[in-house]
Scaffold this motif. Structure first.
Motif, PDB file in Angstrom:
ATOM      1  N   UNK A   7     -47.050  39.851  17.056  1.00 52.34           N
ATOM      2  CA  UNK A   7     -46.580  40.245  15.910  1.00 52.34           C
ATOM      3  C   UNK A   7     -46.248  39.079  14.911  1.00 52.34           C
ATOM      4  N   UNK A   8     -45.688  38.162  15.794  1.00 57.07           N
ATOM      5  CA  UNK A   8     -45.506  36.674  15.073  1.00 57.07           C
ATOM      6  C   UNK A   8     -46.254  35.746  15.466  1.00 57.07           C
ATOM      7  N   UNK A   9     -46.855  34.739  14.623  1.00 58.50           N
ATOM      8  CA  UNK A   9     -47.623  33.668  14.808  1.00 58.50           C
ATOM      9  C   UNK A   9     -46.441  32.564  15.231  1.00 58.50           C
ATOM     10  N   UNK A  10     -46.838  31.599  15.735  1.00 59.03           N
ATOM     11  CA  UNK A  10     -46.125  30.498  16.473  1.00 59.03           C
ATOM     12  C   UNK A  10     -45.405  29.983  15.190  1.00 59.03           C
ATOM     13  N   UNK A  11     -46.000  29.448  14.168  1.00 57.14           N
ATOM     14  CA  UNK A  11     -45.690  28.885  13.074  1.00 57.14           C
ATOM     15  C   UNK A  11     -45.033  29.878  12.046  1.00 57.14           C
ATOM     16  N   UNK A  12     -44.782  30.997  12.301  1.00 53.64           N
ATOM     17  CA  UNK A  12     -44.450  31.837  11.179  1.00 53.64           C
ATOM     18  C   UNK A  12     -43.357  31.236  10.588  1.00 53.64           C
ATOM     19  N   UNK A  13     -42.322  31.128  11.330  1.00 47.46           N
ATOM     20  CA  UNK A  13     -41.072  30.516  10.855  1.00 47.46           C
ATOM     21  C   UNK A  13     -41.111  29.185  10.274  1.00 47.46           C
ATOM     22  N   UNK A  14     -41.043  28.997   8.822  1.00 50.12           N
ATOM     23  CA  UNK A  14     -41.223  27.594   8.301  1.00 50.12           C
ATOM     24  C   UNK A  14     -39.870  26.672   8.019  1.00 50.12           C
ATOM     25  N   UNK A  15     -38.905  27.441   7.735  1.00 53.63           N
ATOM     26  CA  UNK A  15     -37.423  26.795   7.288  1.00 53.63           C
ATOM     27  C   UNK A  15     -37.873  25.667   6.384  1.00 53.63           C
ATOM     28  N   UNK A  16     -38.596  26.149   5.146  1.00 59.47           N
ATOM     29  CA  UNK A  16     -38.755  25.076   4.279  1.00 59.47           C
ATOM     30  C   UNK A  16     -37.678  25.092   3.318  1.00 59.47           C
ATOM     31  N   UNK A  17     -36.842  24.436   3.169  1.00 57.78           N
ATOM     32  CA  UNK A  17     -35.642  24.206   2.295  1.00 57.78           C
ATOM     33  C   UNK A  17     -36.177  23.725   0.738  1.00 57.78           C
ATOM     34  N   UNK A  18     -37.273  23.067   0.784  1.00 55.43           N
ATOM     35  CA  UNK A  18     -37.866  22.800  -0.563  1.00 55.43           C
ATOM     36  C   UNK A  18     -38.499  24.033  -1.269  1.00 55.43           C
ATOM     37  N   UNK A  19     -39.110  24.682  -0.588  1.00 52.71           N
ATOM     38  CA  UNK A  19     -39.813  25.940  -1.306  1.00 52.71           C
ATOM     39  C   UNK A  19     -39.048  27.184  -1.186  1.00 52.71           C
TER      40      UNK A  19
END
Length: 479
Positions: free
Chosen positions: A192-204
């Motif tokens: 279901x989830x790709x390994x890098x699905x969670x970005x936690x990108x504060x800027x975007x």
């Protein structure tokens, strides 16, 4: 030293260039009277403290000092009511009733340990796989990847009735149902989830990239699960898969799924045959013969001398309950043993419960060791389905090494006579001897439970059934 088994010739163990390591699991349950009926009455037994977190945290720390692979916590959702066609004897003897949920213990034990693994029993028959997937992912996160799941299909008719069914499914049908259950879980955990699905990108402002989270689209015979896994990938994604079935259908299921397999065999001859069948099945399923660790049920009574160990055994026998043992055995076999004369041999009986119990008794008879109902009551009163060995630490170590060499088993799933005393005795008297002989680890390997058991990484290996459902594997959606 005494044991309920006799020596025999052995197959070749895998060639590793060094002494083969012996592995331990602790076998427990969130109740009293787990395997040894009546021993809860012993003044040194603390199983009545199963309701206290401090009992479990102390036990976890003890097992980690002993470098146990993990603690394997059994569970049932019904009472043992086959004996006498009633659950009165089970309730009277405290035979796995009352019993509490095993999963709720893990967080506390994980907090006070760093390496110990946790094998949690949960059945496929009475809980939908979708919420269960989240619970196991949560525990894998909270333990930093130290969780395993013991897959059980159920064997107690009372559990089926309390979940709204007339009876449980037939033995093989339960495994067919479990096959799809596992398929749903693998799709959720792996696909279901790709390994890098969670970005936690504060800027975007993007926490998770929706393009990297996929619906599993499962539409099967038993389950419809169209959506995504609600949890992000945990350290192991799929927990380590444990399994304890040794029937032909159970072995086939284990060959496809299990990474650690628990068996119970009354003799070395039976164990050697069972281990060989399992390893053959693993190979037939396209996996390495040693891709699953095999642990056999065993109870040890030990002390600093053989004389003290045997005196301890005699002391324990004063508290053992033969009737409680027959309550357990009736439930495990699916046969009401109250119908038999105590000296009547247990013959060829059809079972819809744990078929390997019947098969083990039949195989023992073929080797000239036929069990009567009285034998089952007396032998099972301490240790349940597994053998009991009594002796000094040196004597116990001798026997454990013989069993590993002669049966090709990887290690032992250690039940207790009293708790935590039995585990304390093993840590104090047996493990130092095994370590001195170079056949037991001094320390844990780093990494997750899967890495500690197999040394091949945190995730399922490529040849495992669950790996087919990984993101990009081409299998998963639209089934």
């Amino acid at each position: 030293m005494s044991t309920h088994d006799t020596a025999s010739a052995s197959p070749a163990a895998p060639s590793t260039g060094s002494k083969r390591q012996i592995r331990f699991n602790a076998f427990d349950m969130n109740c009293v009277a787990h395997q040894s009926s009546g021993l809860w009455r012993h003044p040194d037994d603390q199983s009545h403290r199963y309701k206290e977190l401090t009992y479990w945290t102390h036990l976890a720390q003890l097992l980690e000092r002993g470098t146990f692979d993990g603690i394997f916590i059994a569970d049932v959702l019904g009472t043992y009511d086959v004996y006498g066609d009633t659950n009165e004897a089970a309730i009277r003897h405290g035979a796995q009733v009352p019993v509490s949920d095993p999963l709720l213990l893990v967080s506390a034990m994980a907090l006070v340990t760093e390496h110990l693994g946790f094998g949690i029993t949960a059945g496929t028959a009475y809980e939908h796989p979708y919420p269960f997937a989240r619970r196991m992912s949560t525990l894998d996160h909270l333990t930093n990847g130290r969780v395993g799941w013991n897959v059980v299909t159920g064997y107690l008719p009372s559990a089926a009735r309390n979940m709204g069914h007339d009876d449980q499914l037939e033995h093989d049908d339960r495994y067919d149902h479990a096959d799809e259950y596992l398929e749903v879980l693998y799709k959720l955990w792996e696909g279901s989830w790709e390994d890098d699905a969670v970005q936690r990108d504060r800027e975007s402002g993007v926490f998770t990239d929706p393009a990297k989270v996929h619906e599993i689209g499962h539409y099967g015979k038993h389950f419809t699960v169209p959506g995504i896994h609600i949890s992000e990938p945990s350290p192991q994604r799929s927990p380590v898969i444990y399994q304890a079935g040794a029937s032909p259908r159970g072995i086939a299921f284990a060959a496809d799924n299990a990474e650690a397999i628990f068996v119970a065999a009354p003799t070395k001859e039976v164990l050697r045959s069972t281990v060989s069948r399992i390893r053959d099945a693993l190979e037939a399923a396209g996996r390495d013969r040693y891709s699953a660790r095999i642990y056999t049920l065993l109870t040890i009574i030990t002390d600093e001398t053989s004389e003290k160990a045997h005196a301890k055994h005699q002391d324990y026998l004063q508290y053992a309950s033969p009737e409680g043992a027959l309550v357990f055995m009736s439930g495990w076999m699916g046969v009401d043993l109250s119908q038999y004369d105590l000296d009547e041999p247990v013959g060829n009986v059809k079972s819809n419960a744990i078929q390997s119990v019947i098969a083990n008794l039949e195989e023992s008879a073929r080797h000239g060791q036929e069990f009567t109902v009285r034998d089952i009551a007396e032998r099972g009163a301490i240790g349940g389905l597994g053998p009991l060995i009594v002796g000094s630490g040196e004597e116990i170590a001798d026997t454990l090494q013989e069993w590993v060499e002669e049966t090709d088993v990887d290690g032992f799933n250690l039940a207790y006579a009293i708790t935590p005393g039995t585990f304390e005795d093993v840590v104090e008297h047996v493990i130092p001897v095994l370590r001195a002989r170079g056949v037991y680890p001094d320390a844990y390997a780093p990494g997750t439970l899967r890495e500690k058991l197999h040394g091949r990484g945190d995730r399922l290996p490529d040849e495992h059934r669950g790996a087919r459902y990984r993101v990009g594997a081409g299998v998963g959606a639209g089934v």
